[in-house]
Design a protein around this motif. Sequence first.
Motif, PDB file in Angstrom:
ATOM      1  N   GLN A 476      21.180  -9.215  31.456  1.00  0.00           N
ATOM      2  CA  GLN A 476      21.749  -7.981  30.903  1.00  0.00           C
ATOM      3  C   GLN A 476      20.971  -6.760  31.390  1.00  0.00           C
ATOM      4  O   GLN A 476      21.569  -5.749  31.807  1.00  0.00           O
ATOM      5  CB  GLN A 476      21.732  -8.046  29.365  1.00  0.00           C
ATOM      6  N   GLU A 477      19.636  -6.847  31.335  1.00  0.00           N
ATOM      7  CA  GLU A 477      18.827  -5.714  31.788  1.00  0.00           C
ATOM      8  C   GLU A 477      19.019  -5.467  33.276  1.00  0.00           C
ATOM      9  O   GLU A 477      19.173  -4.313  33.718  1.00  0.00           O
ATOM     10  CB  GLU A 477      17.349  -5.956  31.479  1.00  0.00           C
ATOM     11  N   ALA A 478      19.004  -6.527  34.060  1.00  0.00           N
ATOM     12  CA  ALA A 478      19.138  -6.372  35.507  1.00  0.00           C
ATOM     13  C   ALA A 478      20.519  -5.840  35.885  1.00  0.00           C
ATOM     14  O   ALA A 478      20.649  -5.033  36.829  1.00  0.00           O
ATOM     15  CB  ALA A 478      18.887  -7.706  36.198  1.00  0.00           C
ATOM     16  N   LEU A 479      21.559  -6.272  35.170  1.00  0.00           N
ATOM     17  CA  LEU A 479      22.899  -5.778  35.455  1.00  0.00           C
ATOM     18  C   LEU A 479      22.994  -4.262  35.248  1.00  0.00           C
ATOM     19  O   LEU A 479      23.627  -3.554  36.044  1.00  0.00           O
ATOM     20  CB  LEU A 479      23.920  -6.489  34.570  1.00  0.00           C
ATOM     21  N   ALA A 480      22.372  -3.795  34.178  1.00  0.00           N
ATOM     22  CA  ALA A 480      22.410  -2.353  33.917  1.00  0.00           C
ATOM     23  C   ALA A 480      21.759  -1.583  35.063  1.00  0.00           C
ATOM     24  O   ALA A 480      22.274  -0.547  35.503  1.00  0.00           O
ATOM     25  CB  ALA A 480      21.713  -2.052  32.589  1.00  0.00           C
ATOM     26  N   ILE A 481      20.631  -2.088  35.564  1.00  0.00           N
ATOM     27  CA  ILE A 481      19.946  -1.414  36.670  1.00  0.00           C
ATOM     28  C   ILE A 481      20.782  -1.481  37.943  1.00  0.00           C
ATOM     29  O   ILE A 481      20.963  -0.479  38.657  1.00  0.00           O
ATOM     30  CB  ILE A 481      18.556  -2.051  36.907  1.00  0.00           C
ATOM     31  N   ALA A 482      21.308  -2.671  38.246  1.00  0.00           N
ATOM     32  CA  ALA A 482      22.053  -2.866  39.488  1.00  0.00           C
ATOM     33  C   ALA A 482      23.327  -2.029  39.504  1.00  0.00           C
ATOM     34  O   ALA A 482      23.712  -1.476  40.550  1.00  0.00           O
ATOM     35  CB  ALA A 482      22.381  -4.340  39.672  1.00  0.00           C
TER      36      ALA A 482
END
Length: 836
Positions: A476-482
């Motif tokens: 979830q965190e990585a998706l927001a950044i990507a």
Amino acid sequence: MPDNAGPLTNLPAPVSSFIGREAELAAVRTLVGGSRLVTLTGPGGAGKTRLGLQVAAGLADGMGDGVWFADLAPLGDPGLVAVTVADVLGVRQEPGRPVLDTVVEAVGGRSLLVLLDNCEHVIGASAKLADALLRGCPNLALLATSREPLGIDGEYVFRVPSLGLPADGDDAAAIRASEAVRLLEDRAAAQGVTLARDEKTAGVTGRICRRLDGIPLAIELAAARLRGMPADELEARLDERFALLTGGSRAGLPRQQTLRATVDWSWELLTGAERSVLARLSTFAGGFGLAAAEAVAAGPDVPAAEVLGRLGALVDKSLVQFDRTGTGPARYRLLETVRQYAAGQLDALGPAVADSARVAHRDYYLALAEAAAPHLVAADQAAWLDRLDAELGNLRAAIAFSLIQPDPAPGLRLATSLRVYWRARGHAAEGAAALRALLDAPAAQGATLPRARALAAAARLLQQTGGYAIAEDYCQEALAIARTARDDYLVAELLRVRAVILLRQGQPGAAQPLIESGLGLARHLGEPYLTARLLSARAFAADVEGDHPGAARDAAESARLFRQAGDRLGVGQMLGNLGYYELSAGDLDAARRHLAESHDIARPLKDRYSIVHTTFNLGLAEYLGGSPDGARAWFAESLDLARRMGMRAMMAYALIGLALASGGGADPGWSARLHGAADQALADLGHVLQPLEERLAGLDRQRLRAAMGDVAFEADYAAGRTLGPAQALAALGRTDAAAGPPRVAHQARPGMQAERAGALGSEPDAAVLGQAVTVLSPRELDVLKLVAQGMSNPDIARQLVLSEHTVHRHLTNILRKLSMSSRAAAAAWAARAGLV
């Protein structure tokens, strides 16, 4: 004929002669026979390691489960002591669980000897490990080497004395007969120096050895110096150096002072450039190649082009060891005493110089990892995986250094680049732990793409080992950044990882939209490799929803795209998945064919992750094909590998497989308990059984309930749910041992006839051979074929990617089933049966 089976051991082969120590060898062997912990103490360079290895080698035949060497010298972090022993014994970490607990549980009642070498710099962790092993493993013995005792109950301390010295006034023959002088002459001869055998030279060599207190390392350093100076000048220089340190505190015991004087003296004989190179070489953990030395040892005073010459001089002076490892590239290494001394000299140059060397070391291995990453999914992946295996100690040291630096970014890049390696070679738990530690650093909290890539790598590794909740948070965190960065490739990959987690948790409806969204991005980007990965996830989802033909089509297309990219790891995994989907569809012939092909790809690549799955699925194929004995062997192998790799969900699947293969047997209650233990383990993970296994397990539970009655079944099933996987494994081992050799007695006669035929050189009856072949499992046949080719147990373990313990167990079963008494007889039978 004698049994030629080699002992289970990883002891390094000696590269030079072992001189003297007859009394010490006998004494230590006696002590090991009567005490479960013997610690060889003495100063650095006293020969503790060499004596320990010699003792261990002499005891290898008497230890049922082997003699194992754990080299603690490269470790800079006490927390890696248990990890190192786990790696040596083939035990893999479990996320969220202390490694030491896992090791104790895995060893259990096995009969083995472990040599813990160079404990002094990690003395506390070594003592804790030894105490836990002694208390939890009743048949284990420990032989430790350390500059000081471990200081725990049950320890027997043996102080390693100096080599035997000639007395003042001895004649030349007596001098040359002493252990210390024999060592000096031998090592000098290895340097191309032949000492004269006259009275004068004998007197000088005797005095040199006495001045050196008979310390082997000091004598060997002296022998190296004989290449550049006569013995009498060497003796004169020793007079000066030993006067420098006498008496003092606990840190300066006489023997330590003498060794320090010897190493100080050797250091002072170096040129300034050689000193600089040696100090910077102390940053390596384990061996290193020439390119690494040139990158790390170069400095303001030594250009990279001059490192080779300085390194050669250090090899000549015995301060750097040069190892030729078969057909592989040559490697250099420092003796630990020299490395510690050189590290002290590096620190004495000031923090700026020391940090620059350690940064150079980290950056070299960062560059190596990043260079390796694209190759790990390409045609030359096998060579790169092996290269990273050889550098694992240095990679760990680079990551450990990164953890204490204010900027964690290089460490994150390093650990992220190793993701495929961590997964394939069975280090997923370790890789996930390293990434989590780096991601938790305060300076790593920025919403950057490197952080997102590290989060994605950690999520994939955690998904492999069952850490679904943390993996989901990371996604979830990585998706927001990507998404903010508009990195569609990373977004698609993260959607795939999230989907797989949801599928593991039994939520195909939630997973499907993520997969389709990711596939759309991959196709828009024109990325066939990414498309292959998303097709693999869609195949998984289709199978979960009962669309087995659709799953097979997507898996086959995914395998085609992986093959097009040259990624044999991906091809093998997809062929294994295809075989599984064909099992679900009831096409056993196609399934066996694809599973065998997948297995044949995974073995030479040492892709332990895929091997865990293919061995389990081959077991399912045998079970569905009506061969429970063959299934049981595959399930047992899958369980063993999954346990060592910390793959908790696959451990539970393998327990279910063993319950299925038992068919209730003589103890249906035990099968019910296995079902209970597996179901509880999966519930704890939040993992939902895949439909095929759920259907087979459900049918088996119904059968057991009918055979046992509701009350008895529920009682045993509930008891199994209280066991936990670890307890179930321990109980499983006890049950197998108590059960004895199943269905062997009536089949003993064919094997006896075959052995006699082998001994007499005649051809056994074809019917006898056919009957004997049916006794062996497929894995036992694989082992027997390699035995017949003359391969040793370690070679077979490497070829089949098994532990040596597992190979030993298979060979024992082969001999038992065929009623043979020797490895040679089994090999002769295999040759006549046409197996080779």
